[in-house]
Design a protein around this motif. Structure first.
Motif, PDB file in Angstrom:
ATOM      1  N   VAL A   1       0.845  -1.199   0.000  1.00 31.24           N
ATOM      2  CA  VAL A   1       0.000   0.000   0.000  1.00 31.24           C
ATOM      3  C   VAL A   1       0.880   1.249   0.000  1.00 31.24           C
ATOM      4  O   VAL A   1       0.600   2.227  -0.714  1.00 31.24           O
ATOM      5  N   PHE A   2       1.955   1.234   0.792  1.00 22.50           N
ATOM      6  CA  PHE A   2       2.915   2.347   0.751  1.00 22.50           C
ATOM      7  C   PHE A   2       3.387   2.580  -0.687  1.00 22.50           C
ATOM      8  O   PHE A   2       3.425   3.719  -1.167  1.00 22.50           O
ATOM      9  N   ALA A   3       3.768   1.501  -1.359  1.00 25.19           N
ATOM     10  CA  ALA A   3       4.290   1.623  -2.726  1.00 25.19           C
ATOM     11  C   ALA A   3       3.234   2.167  -3.684  1.00 25.19           C
ATOM     12  O   ALA A   3       3.534   3.017  -4.542  1.00 25.19           O
ATOM     13  N   LEU A   4       2.000   1.692  -3.543  1.00 21.03           N
ATOM     14  CA  LEU A   4       0.917   2.187  -4.400  1.00 21.03           C
ATOM     15  C   LEU A   4       0.670   3.672  -4.158  1.00 21.03           C
ATOM     16  O   LEU A   4       0.543   4.460  -5.110  1.00 21.03           O
ATOM     17  N   GLN A   5       0.595   4.072  -2.894  1.00 16.36           N
ATOM     18  CA  GLN A   5       0.364   5.482  -2.576  1.00 16.36           C
ATOM     19  C   GLN A   5       1.471   6.362  -3.148  1.00 16.36           C
ATOM     20  O   GLN A   5       1.204   7.439  -3.698  1.00 16.36           O
ATOM     21  N   GLN A   6       2.714   5.922  -3.019  1.00 18.35           N
ATOM     22  CA  GLN A   6       3.824   6.722  -3.518  1.00 18.35           C
ATOM     23  C   GLN A   6       3.794   6.831  -5.033  1.00 18.35           C
ATOM     24  O   GLN A   6       4.046   7.896  -5.604  1.00 18.35           O
ATOM     25  N   ARG A   7       3.439   5.738  -5.708  1.00 18.29           N
ATOM     26  CA  ARG A   7       3.338   5.775  -7.172  1.00 18.29           C
ATOM     27  C   ARG A   7       2.242   6.746  -7.613  1.00 18.29           C
ATOM     28  O   ARG A   7       2.442   7.548  -8.536  1.00 18.29           O
ATOM     29  N   LEU A   8       1.084   6.672  -6.974  1.00 17.46           N
ATOM     30  CA  LEU A   8      -0.012   7.576  -7.328  1.00 17.46           C
ATOM     31  C   LEU A   8       0.372   9.024  -7.066  1.00 17.46           C
ATOM     32  O   LEU A   8       0.087   9.922  -7.873  1.00 17.46           O
ATOM     33  N   LEU A   9       1.014   9.268  -5.932  1.00 14.67           N
ATOM     34  CA  LEU A   9       1.426  10.631  -5.593  1.00 14.67           C
ATOM     35  C   LEU A   9       2.434  11.158  -6.604  1.00 14.67           C
ATOM     36  O   LEU A   9       2.340  12.302  -7.067  1.00 14.67           O
ATOM     37  N   ASP A  10       3.407  10.327  -6.980  1.00 11.20           N
ATOM     38  CA  ASP A  10       4.412  10.754  -7.955  1.00 11.20           C
ATOM     39  C   ASP A  10       3.785  11.050  -9.322  1.00 11.20           C
ATOM     40  O   ASP A  10       4.324  11.845 -10.103  1.00 11.20           O
ATOM     41  N   LEU A  11       2.653  10.403  -9.602  1.00 10.08           N
ATOM     42  CA  LEU A  11       1.951  10.644 -10.868  1.00 10.08           C
ATOM     43  C   LEU A  11       1.010  11.842 -10.796  1.00 10.08           C
ATOM     44  O   LEU A  11       0.353  12.183 -11.779  1.00 10.08           O
ATOM     45  N   GLY A  12       0.927  12.454  -9.606  1.00  7.73           N
ATOM     46  CA  GLY A  12       0.130  13.668  -9.461  1.00  7.73           C
ATOM     47  C   GLY A  12      -1.270  13.460  -8.936  1.00  7.73           C
ATOM     48  O   GLY A  12      -2.085  14.394  -8.970  1.00  7.73           O
ATOM     49  N   PHE A  13      -1.588  12.272  -8.408  1.00  4.75           N
ATOM     50  CA  PHE A  13      -2.926  12.001  -7.894  1.00  4.75           C
ATOM     51  C   PHE A  13      -2.936  12.113  -6.369  1.00  4.75           C
ATOM     52  O   PHE A  13      -1.990  11.698  -5.696  1.00  4.75           O
ATOM     53  N   LYS A  14      -4.017  12.648  -5.841  1.00  2.00           N
ATOM     54  CA  LYS A  14      -4.147  12.824  -4.400  1.00  2.00           C
ATOM     55  C   LYS A  14      -4.431  11.487  -3.720  1.00  2.00           C
ATOM     56  O   LYS A  14      -5.314  10.740  -4.152  1.00  2.00           O
ATOM     57  N   VAL A  15      -3.692  11.212  -2.654  1.00  5.22           N
ATOM     58  CA  VAL A  15      -3.928   9.982  -1.883  1.00  5.22           C
ATOM     59  C   VAL A  15      -4.021  10.259  -0.383  1.00  5.22           C
ATOM     60  O   VAL A  15      -4.138   9.343   0.417  1.00  5.22           O
ATOM     61  N   GLY A  16      -3.981  11.547   0.006  1.00  6.39           N
ATOM     62  CA  GLY A  16      -3.884  11.848   1.421  1.00  6.39           C
ATOM     63  C   GLY A  16      -2.466  11.567   1.892  1.00  6.39           C
ATOM     64  O   GLY A  16      -1.511  11.577   1.120  1.00  6.39           O
ATOM     65  N   ARG A  17      -2.330  11.277   3.163  1.00  3.89           N
ATOM     66  CA  ARG A  17      -1.008  10.976   3.703  1.00  3.89           C
ATOM     67  C   ARG A  17      -0.529   9.615   3.204  1.00  3.89           C
ATOM     68  O   ARG A  17      -1.295   8.658   3.144  1.00  3.89           O
ATOM     69  N   VAL A  18       0.734   9.529   2.848  1.00  5.39           N
ATOM     70  CA  VAL A  18       1.337   8.244   2.468  1.00  5.39           C
ATOM     71  C   VAL A  18       1.651   7.499   3.763  1.00  5.39           C
ATOM     72  O   VAL A  18       2.704   7.677   4.364  1.00  5.39           O
ATOM     73  N   ASP A  19       0.701   6.659   4.194  1.00  8.78           N
ATOM     74  CA  ASP A  19       0.803   6.024   5.508  1.00  8.78           C
ATOM     75  C   ASP A  19       0.701   4.505   5.476  1.00  8.78           C
ATOM     76  O   ASP A  19       0.746   3.846   6.512  1.00  8.78           O
ATOM     77  N   GLY A  20       0.552   3.920   4.275  1.00  6.68           N
ATOM     78  CA  GLY A  20       0.483   2.472   4.179  1.00  6.68           C
ATOM     79  C   GLY A  20      -0.878   1.880   4.468  1.00  6.68           C
ATOM     80  O   GLY A  20      -1.012   0.654   4.522  1.00  6.68           O
ATOM     81  N   TYR A  21      -1.912   2.719   4.634  1.00  8.39           N
ATOM     82  CA  TYR A  21      -3.284   2.254   4.833  1.00  8.39           C
ATOM     83  C   TYR A  21      -4.115   2.569   3.588  1.00  8.39           C
ATOM     84  O   TYR A  21      -4.122   3.709   3.127  1.00  8.39           O
TER      85      TYR A  21
END
Length: 385
Positions: free
Chosen positions: A97-117
């Motif tokens: 989940v951490f990896a998915l959140q970071q990928r989405l964030l790097d692509l410019g999509f909002k995910v909230g805090r990158v917290d692994g949940y």
């Protein structure tokens, strides 16, 4: 991994759960060589547990309690190992989940805090990605979505979008504290058992500082809440849930520390961050730094600085959160200072001033140790232009 229901494993324990702990740490590269018994918690396993706790921003004690056990379970998942989706009430958590959140964030999509949940904000960001790519918009990270993710190049990196959004929210909130919501959490001294005499002393000190902070905040128009009674035992997740329900703008947990080393002394502050996953709360770090510097400037307490941690209280809160260790009850100088009402008053003043400075623009932010609570109270009495 099997559930442990609050059990803690330490050196000398044996059994299937210990074998599972050893197996996972071995896969993570933290164990070298084989042990005489795979189900034995020996010295080598304790060292590996400590290394894991250090890497993951946990309390380093070499004991696998519920928190460390959960993080071990999370560490075994890599992106692509399982289908990811939002499950309200039972959020998926893990390194994938951490990896998915970071990928989405790097692509410019909002995910909230990158917290692994995998929460609602992560689902919304994933749906937006799927919509942009013409994929079925189901909020589920399965094989098709994962394949599309792997083909994309990031637009930005390093969490810059989250930092900019967080700073913009603070700027928009404005400098006045009146109307803002702050949760103050008097946390028990966890280093000693509840029945120990030091626990009651610590609860009294922390409770007094918390009430002094609360009183000052209320006096300048802040909606301040104490999260439970001083000394009340409830876990980090429950404390975070209280702050989230209150829809707080900031939350601050106050506690004391203890050590077998009587020379251990000083003030330390903690914010959410994980070096392993390359994520941290930039606004939490700034808040922690302000509180830390104000206290050190106004007292003779030793400066133990600010540190990134992944404790559930810091990880699960949706607003900037800081845990502040006010000193060591096992150190004579710290204990003497903390026993004085005037010193506790100074601590409270430093904390409230730091909260005000958190909302001030750089061009009007005063130097550390200069702003006084009396000035904040006077500003509230002045009519707004």
């Amino acid at each position: 991994m099997p559930a442990i229901d609050g059990t803690a494993f330490r050196r000398g324990d044996i059994g299937p759960a210990v074998a599972e702990i050893r197996s996972l740490l071995d896969r993570l590269g933290l164990l070298n060589g084989s042990a005489p018994r795979q189900d034995s918690f020996d010295a080598s396993l304790e060292l590996a547990v400590r290394a894991f706790q250090q890497q993951r921003g946990l309390t380093v004690d070499g004991i696998v309690g519920p928190s460390t056990y959960r993080r071990l379970d999370e560490a075994r998942w890599q992106l692509g190992d399982r289908v990811l989706n939002h499950r309200p009430g039972a959020l998926l958590a893990g390194d994938d989940v951490f990896a998915l959140q970071q990928r989405l964030l790097d692509l410019g999509f909002k995910v909230g805090r990158v917290d692994g949940y995998f929460g609602a904000e992560t689902e919304a960001g994933l749906r937006e990605l799927q919509r942009n790519l013409g994929l079925p918009v189901d909020g589920t990270c399965g094989p098709a979505t994962l394949k599309a993710l792997n083909r994309l190049q990031p637009r930005v990196s390093g969490g810059a979008p989250n930092t900019l959004r967080a700073e913009e929210r603070i700027r928009t909130a404005g400098p006045r504290l009146a109307g803002k919501i702050v949760v103050v959490d008097p946390m028990p001294l966890l280093a000693v058992p509840p029945e120990h005499e030091a626990r009651a002393r610590a609860d009294a000190i922390v409770g007094d500082v918390a009430r002094r902070v609360e009183g000052r905040l209320v006096a300048i128009g802040v909606q301040a809440y104490l999260a439970g009674r001083p000394g009340e035992a409830y876990d980090d997740a429950s404390r975070a849930a209280f702050a989230n329900r209150a829809d707080a703008d900031l939350t601050l947990s106050l506690t004391l520390d203890a050590s077998t080393n009587p020379d251990a002394a000083g003030v330390a502050s903690y914010f959410f961050g994980s070096d392993t996953h390359g994520t941290r709360s930039s606004v939490g770090e700034r808040f922690a730094g302000l509180v830390q510097r104000e206290i050190v400037a106004r007292t003779d307490s030793a400066d133990l600085r600010t540190h990134a941690k992944t404790w559930d209280f810091l990880r699960l809160t949706r607003m900037p959160a800081v845990r502040l260790d006010l000193g060591y009850l096992t150190n004579l100088a710290d204990a003497t200072r903390l026993s004085r009402p005037a010193f506790r008053d100074t601590l409270a003043e430093a904390i409230v001033v730091a909260i005000q400075r958190f909302y001030l623009a750089p061009e009007v932010d005063p130097n550390t140790g200069v702003l006084q609570f009396a000035e904040l109270r006077e500003a509230v009495r002045q009519p707004r232009a």
